[in-house]
Design a protein around this motif. Structure first.
Motif, PDB file in Angstrom:
ATOM      1  N   ALA A 199     -57.871 -55.561  30.170  1.00 53.98           N
ATOM      2  CA  ALA A 199     -57.738 -54.575  31.266  1.00 53.98           C
ATOM      3  C   ALA A 199     -56.445 -53.698  30.936  1.00 53.98           C
ATOM      4  O   ALA A 199     -55.670 -53.984  30.161  1.00 53.98           O
ATOM      5  N   ALA A 200     -56.528 -52.660  31.735  1.00 53.88           N
ATOM      6  CA  ALA A 200     -55.342 -51.857  31.470  1.00 53.88           C
ATOM      7  C   ALA A 200     -54.735 -51.585  32.802  1.00 53.88           C
ATOM      8  O   ALA A 200     -55.289 -51.285  33.914  1.00 53.88           O
ATOM      9  N   MET A 201     -53.260 -51.765  32.949  1.00 54.80           N
ATOM     10  CA  MET A 201     -52.617 -51.535  34.527  1.00 54.80           C
ATOM     11  C   MET A 201     -51.830 -50.268  34.031  1.00 54.80           C
ATOM     12  O   MET A 201     -51.235 -49.955  33.202  1.00 54.80           O
ATOM     13  N   VAL A 202     -52.399 -49.375  35.086  1.00 59.20           N
ATOM     14  CA  VAL A 202     -51.748 -48.032  35.136  1.00 59.20           C
ATOM     15  C   VAL A 202     -50.777 -47.950  36.291  1.00 59.20           C
ATOM     16  O   VAL A 202     -51.102 -48.233  37.538  1.00 59.20           O
ATOM     17  N   VAL A 203     -49.794 -47.363  35.925  1.00 60.82           N
ATOM     18  CA  VAL A 203     -48.786 -46.933  37.110  1.00 60.82           C
ATOM     19  C   VAL A 203     -48.493 -45.555  37.061  1.00 60.82           C
ATOM     20  O   VAL A 203     -48.090 -45.063  36.102  1.00 60.82           O
ATOM     21  N   ILE A 204     -48.630 -44.678  38.251  1.00 59.87           N
ATOM     22  CA  ILE A 204     -48.527 -43.246  38.284  1.00 59.87           C
ATOM     23  C   ILE A 204     -47.244 -43.019  39.327  1.00 59.87           C
ATOM     24  O   ILE A 204     -47.812 -43.670  40.466  1.00 59.87           O
ATOM     25  N   GLY A 205     -46.334 -42.374  39.091  1.00 55.67           N
ATOM     26  CA  GLY A 205     -45.590 -41.840  40.286  1.00 55.67           C
ATOM     27  C   GLY A 205     -44.560 -40.905  39.632  1.00 55.67           C
ATOM     28  O   GLY A 205     -44.520 -40.451  38.680  1.00 55.67           O
ATOM     29  N   ILE A 206     -43.505 -40.627  40.753  1.00 50.13           N
ATOM     30  CA  ILE A 206     -42.486 -39.754  40.718  1.00 50.13           C
ATOM     31  C   ILE A 206     -41.245 -40.443  40.597  1.00 50.13           C
ATOM     32  O   ILE A 206     -40.984 -41.456  41.266  1.00 50.13           O
ATOM     33  N   ASP A 207     -40.349 -40.490  39.576  1.00 46.18           N
ATOM     34  CA  ASP A 207     -39.233 -40.891  39.610  1.00 46.18           C
ATOM     35  C   ASP A 207     -38.419 -40.849  40.970  1.00 46.18           C
ATOM     36  O   ASP A 207     -38.407 -39.775  41.499  1.00 46.18           O
ATOM     37  N   ASP A 208     -37.711 -41.891  41.259  1.00 50.34           N
ATOM     38  CA  ASP A 208     -36.869 -41.701  42.437  1.00 50.34           C
ATOM     39  C   ASP A 208     -35.975 -40.644  42.673  1.00 50.34           C
ATOM     40  O   ASP A 208     -35.679 -40.050  43.556  1.00 50.34           O
ATOM     41  N   TYR A 209     -35.356 -40.221  41.253  1.00 46.60           N
ATOM     42  CA  TYR A 209     -34.546 -39.266  41.135  1.00 46.60           C
ATOM     43  C   TYR A 209     -35.090 -37.976  41.702  1.00 46.60           C
ATOM     44  O   TYR A 209     -34.581 -37.257  42.458  1.00 46.60           O
ATOM     45  N   ALA A 210     -36.478 -37.741  41.201  1.00 48.51           N
ATOM     46  CA  ALA A 210     -36.965 -36.323  41.747  1.00 48.51           C
ATOM     47  C   ALA A 210     -37.087 -36.366  43.174  1.00 48.51           C
ATOM     48  O   ALA A 210     -36.604 -35.224  43.727  1.00 48.51           O
ATOM     49  N   LEU A 211     -37.479 -37.322  43.769  1.00 44.73           N
ATOM     50  CA  LEU A 211     -37.486 -37.219  45.237  1.00 44.73           C
ATOM     51  C   LEU A 211     -36.396 -37.011  45.940  1.00 44.73           C
ATOM     52  O   LEU A 211     -36.025 -36.287  46.897  1.00 44.73           O
ATOM     53  N   ALA A 398     -27.785 -40.774  34.667  1.00 43.76           N
ATOM     54  CA  ALA A 398     -27.134 -40.451  35.776  1.00 43.76           C
ATOM     55  C   ALA A 398     -28.188 -39.791  36.722  1.00 43.76           C
ATOM     56  O   ALA A 398     -28.205 -39.824  38.070  1.00 43.76           O
ATOM     57  N   GLU A 399     -28.856 -38.743  36.207  1.00 43.61           N
ATOM     58  CA  GLU A 399     -29.849 -38.102  36.717  1.00 43.61           C
ATOM     59  C   GLU A 399     -31.025 -38.942  37.097  1.00 43.61           C
ATOM     60  O   GLU A 399     -31.586 -38.688  38.335  1.00 43.61           O
ATOM     61  N   GLY A 400     -31.390 -39.857  36.601  1.00 44.15           N
ATOM     62  CA  GLY A 400     -32.345 -40.520  36.955  1.00 44.15           C
ATOM     63  C   GLY A 400     -32.125 -41.759  37.956  1.00 44.15           C
ATOM     64  O   GLY A 400     -32.911 -42.348  38.591  1.00 44.15           O
ATOM     65  N   THR A 401     -30.902 -41.968  38.289  1.00 42.50           N
ATOM     66  CA  THR A 401     -30.545 -43.016  39.294  1.00 42.50           C
ATOM     67  C   THR A 401     -29.644 -42.343  40.524  1.00 42.50           C
ATOM     68  O   THR A 401     -29.081 -42.983  41.502  1.00 42.50           O
ATOM     69  N   GLY A 402     -29.429 -40.874  40.399  1.00 47.48           N
ATOM     70  CA  GLY A 402     -28.739 -40.215  41.740  1.00 47.48           C
ATOM     71  C   GLY A 402     -27.206 -40.243  41.417  1.00 47.48           C
ATOM     72  O   GLY A 402     -26.717 -39.803  42.474  1.00 47.48           O
ATOM     73  N   LEU A 403     -26.765 -40.656  40.415  1.00 46.10           N
ATOM     74  CA  LEU A 403     -25.427 -40.823  40.243  1.00 46.10           C
ATOM     75  C   LEU A 403     -24.825 -39.425  39.717  1.00 46.10           C
ATOM     76  O   LEU A 403     -23.601 -39.166  39.772  1.00 46.10           O
TER      77      LEU A 403
END
Length: 601
Positions: A199-211, A398-403
């Motif tokens: 099986a394949a587990m797929v996760v689709i989403g927007i980085d927390d940083y983007a929101l 820093a961009e990906g974590t809001g710092l």
């Protein structure tokens, strides 16, 4: 269940309450006793009309617990909208021969209909008297109030069941997407995996940083989640189960041909479908947002859904808004990278809090006069535990974590504190300091007002400040970027586009922006005299800038040949190791003002 008639539905709901033939209950007996006392009648009943009988859930003044339906006065009452009142039963042809009248001498009847939560008549709350009576409007209103109390108790179980179902839905399913939540998804996936070879587990989403960076309103986030959910349903139409992880992240468990799924044609087709589904960025609040996709494989990457979900999420490429969507497979290197990122993030938070970052400055020189015309502030970090970390590593984290906004605040405050001393030591009337802004800095609400307040508190003119922005930070939201830039330009601040040419830009959009200068990226400067088209590329960029009325600054100048060519091409200013490496404030204080003349062609 499909029921053949309204009566079947009514009876189904009656029996679904589980009250018929149930033991006596004080909560019902209290109502019939109060009704008998209030109306001064000998008999008060809560009657439930079953298929062939009426059964009394509570009774006062009635020995029997039920009667045949064909003689039940309540059988007639439940056909009414709200109530039925018969002042003298002996005068009513429907009831004059009824045993209740002939044998028990009942003369008066008033009954209020009791309904299910779905509106079906279940029975009545009724009162009976042995003498005829007139029933006033006030008395009828009181009877209806008693009936509402009885009705509420009758449906309490149904309401509790509905509330339990509601809570279950709230707990197990997302209210917006209607997809299973994390807990239910994992429970179902665990069962499904026992019946699957691969099986394949797929996760689709927007980085927390983007929101967080885009600062969407609740309505805009809801719209974005709906767009995501619509795409998810199409992408996961063949999934065994799909789920909503929250924060704009979705997951799906898809069957694949074999444990060597990555090499299978069907799996590659699935990856292509994922990329097509998100080939066009989603729109929210006037901004373009592209999700990222991570995939892990069972049993290669994990034996249970928890492991697979974590690894698929780790595989998602982290990046800022506006960049194209991407699909990435999990690899063991992701764990090492995530561990390193976590350490860097933790140490970076401490460095910001403890004021242990440092600023270096690289001088810029005007080609027309040969004199220093400004400096670029460059952030440096030497951690006592993990050593020197370059901006190429810690800025994306820093961009990906809001710092990143905390970093920008730190840089601005430190640079503006040091600017007056730097200006005096270099013996210039005005020294501009350039500071890099990220997308989240430029687009965040209230940023221009904060800058204005900071300028005022430091007693610095906005004409001494340059903000350098990248093309990617503008493409995300041109209108909001323009609005904030205009507010900052009103303070005297100028704007330069940094690393020009390294990212796709719509020239029409660039033309709309209140820009002052364009910086030629060092990758193009390095091509001068090396590649045959190097001069042509730089010449084209400089010509483009001039057509837009922009000054041109070249960075990364390392040879005299590059400097000579840039001068001939009409470049306005330059910076690079040939002219001066990045240095701390003390070194910059000692920079000789005549140094600039030594390299002029």
């Amino acid at each position: 269940m499909i029921l053949s008639s309204e009566e079947d539905q009514r009876l189904f709901e009656l029996h679904d309450l589980n009250l018929v033939d149930s033991p006596d209950e004080e909560r019902f007996d209290r109502i019939t006793k109060l009704a008998a006392t209030f109306f001064r009648v000998p008999t008060s009943l809560i009657s439930l009309v079953d298929r062939k009988r009426q059964w009394f859930k509570s009774r006062v003044g009635m020995a029997a617990c039920s009667t045949p339906r064909e003689i039940a006065i309540c059988h007639h009452a439940i056909r009414e909208d709200e109530f039925m009142v018969v002042n003298d039963l002996s005068l009513d042809p429907r009831f004059c021969d009824n045993p209740l009248v002939t044998d028990q001498q009942m003369r008066f009847y008033a009954g209020a209909v009791l309904r299910s939560v779905n509106g079906h008549a279940l029975g009545t709350l009724c009162i009976l008297d042995t003498r005829p009576r007139e029933f006033s409007k006030e008395q009828l209103a009181s009877l209806l109030e008693f009936a509402r109390l009885a009705e509420r108790e009758l449906n309490e179980g149904s309401r509790l069941e509905s509330w339990r179902e509601h809570l279950l839905q709230q707990t197990l399913f997302d209210p917006c997407s209607k997809l299973p939540g994390r807990r239910f998804f994992l429970e179902q996936s665990r069962t499904l995996l026992t019946r699957m070879n691969a099986a394949a587990m797929v996760v689709i989403g927007i980085d927390d940083y983007a929101l967080s960076a885009l600062d969407l309103s609740r309505e805009e986030q809801s719209k974005l989640n709906k767009q995501l959910a619509d795409n998810i349903r199409a992408v996961f139409k063949d999934a065994k189960i799909s789920g909503d992880l929250g924060d704009g992240r979705y997951c799906g468990l898809l069957p694949v041909d074999s444990p060597k799924a990555a090499q299978s044609i069907s799996f590659q087709d699935g990856v292509n479908n994922l990329q097509k589904a998100f080939s066009q960025p989603l729109q929210a609040g006037g901004r373009s947002i592209a999700p990222s996709v991570g995939i892990s494989l069972y049993p290669k990457d994990g034996e249970n859904p928890e492991q697979l979900l974590i690894k698929a999420d780790l595989a998602r490429p982290k990046r800022a808004a506006g960049q194209p969507a991407a699909v990435t497979m999990f690899s063991s290197e992701d764990i090492a990278e995530q561990q390193r990122s976590a350490i860097v993030e933790s140490r970076l938070r401490g460095a910001i809090h403890n004021d242990s970052l440092s600023l270096f400055y690289q001088p810029k020189y005007c080609l027309a006069s040969g004199s220093i015309c400004g400096v670029e502030a460059l952030l440096r970090w030497n951690d006592p535990v993990i050593g020197k970390i370059g901006p190429d590593e810690f800025i994306p984290i820093a961009e990906g974590t809001g710092l990143i906004q905390d970093i920008t605040t730190w840089v601005i405050k430190r640079a503006w504190q040091q600017l007056p001393d730097l200006t005096r030591s270099l013996g210039v009337d005005v020294l501009t300091v350039a500071i890099n802004l990220s997308a989240s800095d430029l687009l965040r609400p209230g940023f221009p007002e904060w800058v204005e307040q900071s300028l005022r508190s430091q007693k610095i003119s906005g004409q001494s400040i340059v903000f350098e922005i990248t093309e990617s930070s503008l493409v995300a939201d041109i209108p909001q970027a323009t609005k904030n830039m205009m507010a900052l330009k009103a303070l005297g601040i100028t704007f330069h586009i940094d690393d020009f040419g390294t990212c796709y830009s719509n020239l029409n959009q660039l033309h709309q922006l209140p820009l002052d200068a364009l910086k030629v990226d060092k990758s193009f400067v390095n091509q001068l005299g090396v590649l045959s088209n190097g001069d042509i590329v730089c010449k084209s960029i400089i010509a483009l800038a001039k057509s837009l009325g922009l000054r041109v600054i070249a960075e990364g100048v390392e040879t005299k040949e590059q400097l000579k060519t840039l001068t001939e091409l009409g470049c306005t200013a330059v910076q690079g190791f040939l002219l001066g490496k990045p240095m701390d404030a003390n070194e910059l204080h000692n920079l000789p003002t005549t140094h600039a003349m030594a390299w002029r062609p």
